[in-house]
Structures are given as C-alpha cells and as structure tokens.
Design a protein around this motif. Structure first.
Motif, PDB file in Angstrom:
ATOM      1  N   ASN A  22     -23.523 -14.616 -56.612  1.00 23.85           N
ATOM      2  CA  ASN A  22     -23.558 -15.504 -57.771  1.00 23.85           C
ATOM      3  C   ASN A  22     -24.369 -14.915 -58.928  1.00 23.85           C
ATOM      4  N   HIS A  23     -25.327 -14.049 -58.610  1.00 24.22           N
ATOM      5  CA  HIS A  23     -26.159 -13.510 -59.689  1.00 24.22           C
ATOM      6  C   HIS A  23     -25.348 -12.638 -60.652  1.00 24.22           C
ATOM      7  N   PHE A  24     -24.165 -12.157 -60.199  1.00 27.57           N
ATOM      8  CA  PHE A  24     -23.308 -11.366 -61.080  1.00 27.57           C
ATOM      9  C   PHE A  24     -22.708 -12.233 -62.192  1.00 27.57           C
ATOM     10  N   SER A  25     -22.625 -13.541 -61.949  1.00 32.21           N
ATOM     11  CA  SER A  25     -22.038 -14.441 -62.944  1.00 32.21           C
ATOM     12  C   SER A  25     -22.943 -14.618 -64.166  1.00 32.21           C
ATOM     13  N   HIS A  26     -24.173 -14.128 -64.092  1.00 30.30           N
ATOM     14  CA  HIS A  26     -25.079 -14.210 -65.230  1.00 30.30           C
ATOM     15  C   HIS A  26     -24.664 -13.239 -66.335  1.00 30.30           C
ATOM     16  N   GLN A  27     -23.821 -12.270 -65.972  1.00 32.22           N
ATOM     17  CA  GLN A  27     -23.287 -11.349 -66.964  1.00 32.22           C
ATOM     18  C   GLN A  27     -21.978 -11.938 -67.493  1.00 32.22           C
ATOM     19  N   HIS A  28     -21.934 -12.156 -68.781  1.00 33.88           N
ATOM     20  CA  HIS A  28     -20.832 -12.896 -69.394  1.00 33.88           C
ATOM     21  C   HIS A  28     -19.459 -12.294 -69.093  1.00 33.88           C
ATOM     22  N   LYS A  29     -19.329 -10.991 -69.209  1.00 34.85           N
ATOM     23  CA  LYS A  29     -18.038 -10.346 -69.005  1.00 34.85           C
ATOM     24  C   LYS A  29     -17.558 -10.495 -67.572  1.00 34.85           C
ATOM     25  N   ILE A  30     -18.481 -10.349 -66.632  1.00 36.60           N
ATOM     26  CA  ILE A  30     -18.115 -10.492 -65.215  1.00 36.60           C
ATOM     27  C   ILE A  30     -17.726 -11.932 -64.913  1.00 36.60           C
ATOM     28  N   ALA A  31     -18.498 -12.872 -65.441  1.00 29.90           N
ATOM     29  CA  ALA A  31     -18.205 -14.293 -65.220  1.00 29.90           C
ATOM     30  C   ALA A  31     -16.836 -14.653 -65.796  1.00 29.90           C
ATOM     31  N   ARG A  32     -16.549 -14.154 -66.975  1.00 22.84           N
ATOM     32  CA  ARG A  32     -15.264 -14.459 -67.610  1.00 22.84           C
ATOM     33  C   ARG A  32     -14.105 -13.847 -66.822  1.00 22.84           C
ATOM     34  N   PHE A  33     -14.301 -12.624 -66.322  1.00 17.16           N
ATOM     35  CA  PHE A  33     -13.267 -11.946 -65.524  1.00 17.16           C
ATOM     36  C   PHE A  33     -12.926 -12.751 -64.278  1.00 17.16           C
ATOM     37  N   PHE A  34     -13.959 -13.146 -63.530  1.00 17.70           N
ATOM     38  CA  PHE A  34     -13.710 -13.876 -62.289  1.00 17.70           C
ATOM     39  C   PHE A  34     -13.222 -15.301 -62.553  1.00 17.70           C
ATOM     40  N   LYS A  35     -13.554 -15.839 -63.690  1.00 19.73           N
ATOM     41  CA  LYS A  35     -13.044 -17.163 -64.062  1.00 19.73           C
ATOM     42  C   LYS A  35     -11.532 -17.093 -64.267  1.00 19.73           C
ATOM     43  N   VAL A  36     -11.077 -16.028 -64.908  1.00 21.20           N
ATOM     44  CA  VAL A  36      -9.635 -15.828 -65.099  1.00 21.20           C
ATOM     45  C   VAL A  36      -8.943 -15.632 -63.759  1.00 21.20           C
ATOM     46  N   ILE A  37      -9.553 -14.822 -62.897  1.00 19.14           N
ATOM     47  CA  ILE A  37      -8.995 -14.588 -61.559  1.00 19.14           C
ATOM     48  C   ILE A  37      -8.865 -15.898 -60.795  1.00 19.14           C
ATOM     49  N   SER A  38      -9.921 -16.699 -60.829  1.00 16.86           N
ATOM     50  CA  SER A  38      -9.931 -17.967 -60.116  1.00 16.86           C
ATOM     51  C   SER A  38      -8.844 -18.909 -60.631  1.00 16.86           C
ATOM     52  N   ARG A  39      -8.679 -18.947 -61.944  1.00 19.53           N
ATOM     53  CA  ARG A  39      -7.662 -19.835 -62.524  1.00 19.53           C
ATOM     54  C   ARG A  39      -6.258 -19.368 -62.181  1.00 19.53           C
ATOM     55  N   LEU A  40      -6.046 -18.060 -62.183  1.00 24.51           N
ATOM     56  CA  LEU A  40      -4.744 -17.533 -61.769  1.00 24.51           C
ATOM     57  C   LEU A  40      -4.485 -17.862 -60.296  1.00 24.51           C
ATOM     58  N   GLY A  41      -5.573 -17.836 -59.515  1.00 27.32           N
ATOM     59  CA  GLY A  41      -5.466 -18.157 -58.091  1.00 27.32           C
ATOM     60  C   GLY A  41      -5.243 -19.630 -57.809  1.00 27.32           C
ATOM     61  N   ASP A  42      -5.375 -20.466 -58.860  1.00 27.13           N
ATOM     62  CA  ASP A  42      -5.075 -21.889 -58.696  1.00 27.13           C
ATOM     63  C   ASP A  42      -3.620 -22.107 -58.298  1.00 27.13           C
ATOM     64  N   GLY A  43      -2.762 -21.157 -58.655  1.00 30.00           N
ATOM     65  CA  GLY A  43      -1.349 -21.302 -58.308  1.00 30.00           C
ATOM     66  C   GLY A  43      -0.419 -20.439 -59.137  1.00 30.00           C
ATOM     67  N   LEU A  44      -0.749 -20.204 -60.404  1.00 36.15           N
ATOM     68  CA  LEU A  44       0.150 -19.497 -61.311  1.00 36.15           C
ATOM     69  C   LEU A  44       0.564 -18.123 -60.780  1.00 36.15           C
ATOM     70  N   PHE A  45      -0.408 -17.344 -60.336  1.00 35.05           N
ATOM     71  CA  PHE A  45      -0.107 -15.996 -59.834  1.00 35.05           C
ATOM     72  C   PHE A  45       0.846 -16.052 -58.654  1.00 35.05           C
ATOM     73  N   TRP A  46       0.611 -17.002 -57.753  1.00 32.53           N
ATOM     74  CA  TRP A  46       1.433 -17.094 -56.537  1.00 32.53           C
ATOM     75  C   TRP A  46       2.831 -17.609 -56.838  1.00 32.53           C
ATOM     76  N   TYR A  47       2.951 -18.506 -57.803  1.00 40.24           N
ATOM     77  CA  TYR A  47       4.284 -18.958 -58.227  1.00 40.24           C
ATOM     78  C   TYR A  47       5.071 -17.781 -58.808  1.00 40.24           C
ATOM     79  N   LEU A  48       4.394 -16.946 -59.571  1.00 42.93           N
ATOM     80  CA  LEU A  48       5.043 -15.768 -60.143  1.00 42.93           C
ATOM     81  C   LEU A  48       5.505 -14.813 -59.045  1.00 42.93           C
ATOM     82  N   MET A  49       4.684 -14.660 -58.002  1.00 42.48           N
ATOM     83  CA  MET A  49       5.061 -13.795 -56.886  1.00 42.48           C
ATOM     84  C   MET A  49       6.267 -14.355 -56.138  1.00 42.48           C
ATOM     85  N   LEU A  50       6.293 -15.669 -55.956  1.00 46.51           N
ATOM     86  CA  LEU A  50       7.444 -16.300 -55.295  1.00 46.51           C
ATOM     87  C   LEU A  50       8.722 -16.094 -56.100  1.00 46.51           C
ATOM     88  N   VAL A  51       8.626 -16.290 -57.406  1.00 50.31           N
ATOM     89  CA  VAL A  51       9.780 -16.098 -58.282  1.00 50.31           C
ATOM     90  C   VAL A  51      10.240 -14.641 -58.247  1.00 50.31           C
TER      91      VAL A  51
END
Length: 200
Positions: A22-51
């Motif tokens: 969690n201490h890596f999230s204190h760095q803005h760029k890293i936090a933003r990167f993993f936030k995007v990854i997490s949101r894609l992992g909500d479902g969008l990325f997997w729907y794209l893979m299924l398609v």
C-alpha cells in the motif's frame, strides 16, 4: 504451536504485506496506474477478451461464450456469499495508516472477487486461445497487485480469491465435456488456419 498463535502470525504477516504494498500508492503515478488497472478489472477488460475470443472462434462459438458467462456468474455468487459470511472489513477500514486508493464495490474484503474472476477467466480463455495469455497473464497479476496497493485487500484475500478462481476454471473446462460443449477442437482449427495464412 497452537491454532490461535498460527492465526495471529498469519494475520500479522497479512497486515505487513498489505502495508508494504500500500505504501506504493503514496506515489501519484503508481496510484493512478493501479487505479486504472483495477477499474479495467471491474469487467471491461474481460468483456473485451470474451468478445475477442468470440470473434476469433466465430459465431458458432456462441454456446461456449454463454457457458463461460454462466460460469463467471457462479463465481460471483461464490465470492459474494463468502464475503457476507466472513464479513472481513477491508484493510483501510481497520488501519488508518492504510491509504484508500480506489472506491470499493462492496463492504467486505474476503475473498478478492477481482482476483477470482481474473484467474478464472484468464485460465479458461487461455485454454481456448493460448496466445491471449501474453496479454491476460500480466494483466491478471497487475489486478491482484492493484487490490493490495490500493488498500482494498489483504494478501490472503487475493491468494484465496486466486485459488477459488483456479478451481472454478478447472471445473468449467472439466464439466464442459459432460454438457457436450467443446473448446479445444475449435482452438486447433483456429490455430491451423492462423499458421496456414502465416505461411502463405
């Protein structure tokens, strides 16, 4: 060593692992990167893979796609049931030193639904189209890491989620044959066509 001491040590290691990541999230760029990854992992990325798999395999693969979606739905029921039974608070809710980097989709921590689905879908789709593992495997690892970096899960949440996802994936592949739902024969034909076109 008794069970209580073992549990205490596991929880202690769990917290240390969570704090470290969690201490890596204190760095803005890293936090933003993993936030995007997490949101894609909500479902969008997997729907794209299924398609994508559906597109590669053809319209005749519709039954298999529906079967996979049903399998994913069962995975959702399993992790939601476990969360409501265990009611484990998320790390940021218990430890003020843990920084919350992304809004949670629900209240409880155990197990990680994102990791469960990531491992399950990656394993099944990787079985169908192995070339997609080049993209899906790194993404799955990043999804698992993102849940801890963002303060949403403990390492054991992620580990158990991954194990359940793996068991679900094996079950989906195994029971497909009993339902006369074939995966691999189409994979072989698709790969042969790909190699033929490439050699041309």
């Amino acid at each position: 060593m008794n069970i209580k001491n073992t549990k205490t040590k596991i929880l202690d290691l769990d917290l240390k692992g969570c704090l470290y990541l969690n201490h890596f999230s204190h760095q803005h760029k890293i936090a933003r990167f993993f936030k995007v990854i997490s949101r894609l992992g909500d479902g969008l990325f997997w729907y794209l893979m299924l398609v994508l798999v559906w597109g590669i395999q053809g319209i005749g693969y519709s039954l298999q796609i529906v079967y996979l979606i049903l399998g994913c739905s069962i995975g959702t029921v399993i992790y939601k049931t476990l969360k409501n039974k265990t009611t484990r608070p998320r790390p940021y809710q218990v430890h003020q030193v843990i920084h919350l980097g992304e809004r949670p989709l629900d209240h409880f921590s155990f197990p990680s639904g994102h990791t469960l689905h990531a491992v399950m879908i990656t394993t099944v789709l990787g079985y169908i189209q192995p070339l997609l593992l080049i993209v899906m495997l790194p993404f799955t690892i990043l999804v698992a890491l993102s849940r801890m970096v963002l303060g949403l899960h403990y390492p054991t949440d992620v580990l158990v989620g991954a194990c359940i996802g793996a068991v679900m994936a094996v079950s989906i592949i195994h029971f497909a044959s009993y339902l006369n739902i074939l995966f691999r024969d189409k994979v072989i034909r698709a790969n042969v066509c790909f190699l033929y076109v490439k050699n041309e």
